[in-house]
Write a protein that holds these residues in place. Structure first.
Motif, PDB file in Angstrom:
ATOM      1  N   TYR A 138     -59.003-115.294 -20.991  1.00  0.00           N
ATOM      2  CA  TYR A 138     -58.383-114.439 -21.053  1.00  0.00           C
ATOM      3  C   TYR A 138     -58.078-114.334 -19.699  1.00  0.00           C
ATOM      4  O   TYR A 138     -57.320-113.057 -18.929  1.00  0.00           O
ATOM      5  CB  TYR A 138     -59.675-113.898 -21.378  1.00  0.00           C
ATOM      6  N   ALA A 175     -60.672-109.068 -29.171  1.00  0.00           N
ATOM      7  CA  ALA A 175     -60.067-107.666 -28.384  1.00  0.00           C
ATOM      8  C   ALA A 175     -60.706-107.354 -27.542  1.00  0.00           C
ATOM      9  O   ALA A 175     -61.512-107.359 -26.095  1.00  0.00           O
ATOM     10  CB  ALA A 175     -59.527-106.978 -29.086  1.00  0.00           C
ATOM     11  N   GLU A 218     -51.051-112.975 -28.547  1.00  0.00           N
ATOM     12  CA  GLU A 218     -52.522-113.079 -28.061  1.00  0.00           C
ATOM     13  C   GLU A 218     -51.596-113.989 -29.284  1.00  0.00           C
ATOM     14  O   GLU A 218     -50.488-114.146 -29.741  1.00  0.00           O
ATOM     15  CB  GLU A 218     -52.851-112.289 -29.179  1.00  0.00           C
ATOM     16  N   HIS A 244     -60.349-109.644 -24.606  1.00  0.00           N
ATOM     17  CA  HIS A 244     -59.522-108.660 -23.742  1.00  0.00           C
ATOM     18  C   HIS A 244     -60.055-107.806 -23.154  1.00  0.00           C
ATOM     19  O   HIS A 244     -59.201-107.617 -22.116  1.00  0.00           O
ATOM     20  CB  HIS A 244     -58.533-107.792 -25.114  1.00  0.00           C
ATOM     21  N   CYS A 248     -52.756-107.601 -30.302  1.00  0.00           N
ATOM     22  CA  CYS A 248     -53.885-108.628 -31.254  1.00  0.00           C
ATOM     23  C   CYS A 248     -53.433-107.983 -32.191  1.00  0.00           C
ATOM     24  O   CYS A 248     -55.109-108.389 -32.669  1.00  0.00           O
ATOM     25  CB  CYS A 248     -54.734-108.401 -30.140  1.00  0.00           C
TER      26      CYS A 248
END
Length: 307
Positions: free
Chosen positions: A265, A15, A89, A19, A66
């Motif tokens: 991503y 993350a 995810e 992310h 996540c």
């Protein structure tokens, strides 16, 4: 148009590394909350309880999950009940059976469910698929080996049931293979190596084929130190295609066709914004199905303990 307001659930390495910067780099997205039992992000409202977050931040439009796979179905169902879009995810769930209710719930709620496969957004994947579309494929070889201590430090959940073990990275390779080959593949044989002290495999040797008999061989290992290996080679009548660096580097007959950047991503979130604009879903179960089949058909071998 107002940005989509996202809550990030599970604030671990993936993350933070992927992310958070991908969301920050997209003009159509805004990170408004996080949820984690043990972590938080500076400058973002943080919660330890998922339901409390949904109640206290009603402006959330979407949640990006996540967490470890075993926790995702319950969070996703609660999010849909609250009218939110859901991003999963990889792998999208701990089992295949968990996903059918999510697909149905997303449709009922008229919200987006996006089961992400980040490796499919590597720069070389789309041109590889286009190059192979009219090729007569002879064989496919996958070599996907990395160092678990480097990429998953202290993450014991990956060694527990539902954590997938070496298939956590191996499923990335399978997500690319199933995206670039023109026909589906199925497992014909497998050997899975389980450390004596672990519940999930540390290595796997798999054999697949498509309906025409084209062989696909895959070697996964989580014990590789030094340079890491994320390579897929396809031998066809048109030549030899190689995807390296996880799909970022594309070569044909040894000549570089494309040397991409790490934009997996950002690609995920760009695709999500397109899906959410029309409440469409994208849930491809092929990579997870192949992993499930490996556990069903693969021969289990016990190897030395791993710490």
């Amino acid at each position: 148009m107002s940005p989509i307001r996202i809550a990030l659930v599970g604030i671990g390495k993936i993350a933070r590394d992927q992310h958070v910067p991908a969301i920050a780099g997209h003009d159509g997205l805004e990170l408004v909350a996080t949820c984690s039992r043990h972590a938080s992000l500076d400058g973002v409202r943080s919660f330890k309880d998922f339901g409390e977050m949904l109640r206290d931040v009603p402006e959330i439009d979407a949640v990006s999950l996540c967490t470890p796979p075993t926790a995702r179905q319950a969070f996703a169902l609660e999010a849909f009940e609250a009218g939110k879009h859901v991003i999963l995810e990889k792998p999208p769930a701990a089992t295949l059976a968990e996903l059918e209710p999510l697909v149905a719930k997303a449709k009922q709620a008229n919200r987006t469910l996006f089961a992400t496969w980040h490796s499919r957004f590597a720069d070389g994947v789309r041109p590889a698929r286009e190059w192979l579309a009219d090729a007569r494929i002879e064989r496919v070889t996958v070599n996907w080996k990395e160092d678990v201590r480097h990429w998953h430090p202290g993450q014991d959940w990956i060694w527990e049931p539902g954590g997938l073990g070496v298939f956590d990275p191996g499923i990335n390779a399978l997500s690319i293979v199933t995206a670039i080959l023109p026909r589906p593949i199925h497992l014909t044989k497998g050997e899975l190596s389980f450390p004596a002290n672990r519940a999930t495999p540390i290595a796997a040797s798999l054999r697949f084929a498509d309906v025409t008999g084209v062989p696909v061989e895959a070697e996964f290992d989580w014990r590789q130190t030094g340079p890491q290996s994320w390579d897929i080679e396809v031998v066809a009548d048109k030549g030899r295609l190689t995807l390296s660096n996880g799909g970022a580097l594309l070569r044909v007959d040894g000549k570089t066709v494309l040397e991409g950047r790490d934009r997996e991503y950002p690609g995920i979130y760009a695709h999500f914004t397109e899906l959410a604009a029309s409440n469409r879903s994208d849930v491809d179960l092929a990579p997870l199905t192949l992993v499930a089949d490996a556990f069903m058909l693969g021969r289990r071998n016990t190897v030395e303990a791993f710490d």
